[in-house]
Design a protein around this motif. Structure first.
Motif, short mmCIF file in Angstrom:
data_model
loop_
_atom_site.label_atom_id
_atom_site.label_comp_id
_atom_site.label_asym_id
_atom_site.label_seq_id
_atom_site.Cartn_x
_atom_site.Cartn_y
_atom_site.Cartn_z
N ASN A 170 0.84 -1.21 0.00
CA ASN A 170 0.00 0.00 0.00
C ASN A 170 0.87 1.26 0.00
O ASN A 170 0.55 2.24 -0.69
N LYS A 171 1.97 1.24 0.77
CA LYS A 171 2.89 2.38 0.78
C LYS A 171 3.51 2.57 -0.60
O LYS A 171 3.61 3.69 -1.11
N LEU A 172 3.92 1.47 -1.22
CA LEU A 172 4.51 1.52 -2.55
C LEU A 172 3.51 2.07 -3.57
O LEU A 172 3.85 2.92 -4.40
N TYR A 173 2.28 1.61 -3.47
CA TYR A 173 1.22 2.01 -4.41
C TYR A 173 0.95 3.50 -4.33
O TYR A 173 0.70 4.17 -5.35
N GLU A 174 0.99 4.05 -3.12
CA GLU A 174 0.70 5.47 -2.91
C GLU A 174 1.81 6.38 -3.44
O GLU A 174 1.60 7.58 -3.63
N ARG A 175 3.00 5.83 -3.69
CA ARG A 175 4.13 6.64 -4.11
C ARG A 175 4.14 6.94 -5.61
O ARG A 175 4.99 7.68 -6.09
N GLY A 176 3.21 6.36 -6.34
CA GLY A 176 3.16 6.68 -7.76
C GLY A 176 3.31 5.45 -8.64
O GLY A 176 2.94 4.34 -8.24
N PRO A 177 3.87 5.61 -9.84
CA PRO A 177 4.00 4.51 -10.79
C PRO A 177 4.72 3.31 -10.18
O PRO A 177 5.72 3.46 -9.48
N LEU A 178 4.19 2.13 -10.47
CA LEU A 178 4.75 0.90 -9.90
C LEU A 178 5.84 0.32 -10.78
O LEU A 178 5.86 0.55 -11.99
N PRO A 179 6.76 -0.44 -10.18
CA PRO A 179 7.72 -1.21 -10.99
C PRO A 179 6.97 -2.34 -11.71
O PRO A 179 5.80 -2.60 -11.41
N THR A 180 7.65 -3.00 -12.62
CA THR A 180 7.03 -4.16 -13.28
C THR A 180 7.21 -5.44 -12.47
O THR A 180 6.54 -6.44 -12.73
N ALA A 181 8.13 -5.40 -11.50
CA ALA A 181 8.43 -6.61 -10.72
C ALA A 181 8.88 -6.25 -9.32
O ALA A 181 9.43 -5.17 -9.09
N LEU A 182 8.64 -7.18 -8.40
CA LEU A 182 9.04 -7.00 -7.01
C LEU A 182 9.74 -8.26 -6.50
O LEU A 182 9.26 -9.38 -6.73
N PHE A 183 10.85 -8.05 -5.80
CA PHE A 183 11.40 -9.11 -4.96
C PHE A 183 10.86 -8.86 -3.57
O PHE A 183 11.13 -7.83 -2.95
N VAL A 184 10.03 -9.80 -3.08
CA VAL A 184 9.41 -9.69 -1.76
C VAL A 184 10.13 -10.67 -0.84
O VAL A 184 10.21 -11.87 -1.13
#
Length: 334
Positions: A230-244
């Motif tokens: 949710n924090k990432l989403y609020e910061r603007g454009p998303l990356p195409t991939a995430l290492f979680v």
């Protein structure tokens, strides 16, 4: 309750003869052995494990302190510990610390009062803190498993988390991703720090930009993944991939992304970490970094037994290597 003296009297032999028959510590004639065994059966005699442990100065029991968590990772490791203890003829006393240092010390007091032969520590709340676990007790052989106090003088079984983070990120890069973020665990924990450093190394080697807005820390739980995403989403454009940085967080991310109308892997590719059993069965099945959890538990028990039997004073660090497991949560870009 019958005693060894009752058995001896019933069989017409001495208590030492009964002991030799039951423990097979000296040759006793077949006739006397049969009489003793018959007396044991008739009187329903059960040797006292406590009395024997006091006599031989060991209990064949290990104590384990583990942080309570909803993460199945811990349960899978404990299963490996329990199985190896059973194979080696040892009992295991398992204590949950609930993430509370006071409770950890209380559990430790209980285990040492029960005269356990050794300790296995897998409790993250003591990681990075400088203190003496044995302030009130004589030290016993101890193995720290993956999580735990980094500077504590003991044998350690560790996952190569840096290499695991590197493998996860490298896989995303090889699938054509250039805009990659990282949702880390708590950065006061060594595994989270090392997984992030592996991510950074892979990105730097590939000459890719590391966007600080795409690096967010959270707890190693499903809720931690939800909050971090949710924090990432609020910061603007998303990356195409995430290492979680663990599978529980990754499941929280997949669920939260779905609620926002995002598809994994079509809109967002994800690599997790741990390879818990559930990772194979969620939708999409999770590409992740496999930790040898059963082997971690078994190796910890074997290391503790070696420490006890060899009476070695030196401490060793054993590192287990992670591997990549490819499933369906990563999209290949052209």
């Amino acid at each position: 309750m019958a005693t060894i003296k009752d058995v001896a009297k019933h069989a017409g032999v001495s208590t030492s003869t009964v002991s030799h028959v039951l423990n097979k510590t000296r040759f006793v004639s077949e006739d006397i052995s049969v009489r003793v065994q018959a007396a044991v059966k008739e009187l329903n005699y059960a040797p006292s494990a406590l009395a024997r442990s006091l006599k031989v100065n060991h209990t064949r029991t290990f104590g384990m302190l583990v942080t309570t968590s909803t993460n199945p990772f811990f349960g899978e490791v404990v299963k490996g510990v329990e199985r190896r203890c059973y194979q080696q003829g040892y009992n295991l006393i398992l204590c949950n610390t609930e993430g509370d240092v006071e409770r950890m010390h209380s559990n430790l007091d209980t285990l040492l009062q029960k005269r356990v032969d050794g300790l296995l520590l897998m409790c993250s709340e003591v990681e990075g803190k400088e203190f003496d676990l044995f302030t009130r007790h004589q030290p016993v052989p101890t193995v720290v498993m993956d999580w735990g106090p980094i500077d504590f003088p003991s044998d350690k079984i560790q996952d190569n988390s840096h290499h695991g983070g590197y493998l996860a990120t490298r896989h995303l890069i090889e699938q054509g991703h250039k805009k990659i973020g990282c949702l880390t665990g708590p950065l006061d924990k060594l595994p989270a720090q090392q997984r992030l450093s592996g991510f950074v190394q892979a990105m730097e080697e590939a000459g890719l930009e590391i966007n600080k807005d795409w690096i967010v820390s959270g707890s190693f739980e499903c809720e931690g993944g939800e909050i971090a995403f949710n924090k990432l989403y609020e910061r603007g454009p998303l990356p195409t991939a995430l290492f979680v940085c663990n599978d529980m967080m990754a499941m929280g991310v997949i669920n939260t992304a779905h609620k926002k109308g995002l598809s994994v892997p079509e809109d967002l590719s994800i690599v997790g970490y741990d390879d818990i059993k559930l990772a194979k069965y969620i939708t999409p099945s999770l590409t992740t970094i496999h930790q040898p959890k059963h082997r971690l538990g078994q190796q910890a028990v074997d290391t503790l037994l070696d420490k006890i039997q060899s009476k070695r004073e030196s401490n060793q660090v054993i590192q287990l290597e992670p591997t990549l497991v490819e499933r369906d949560s990563v999209k290949q870009l052209q």
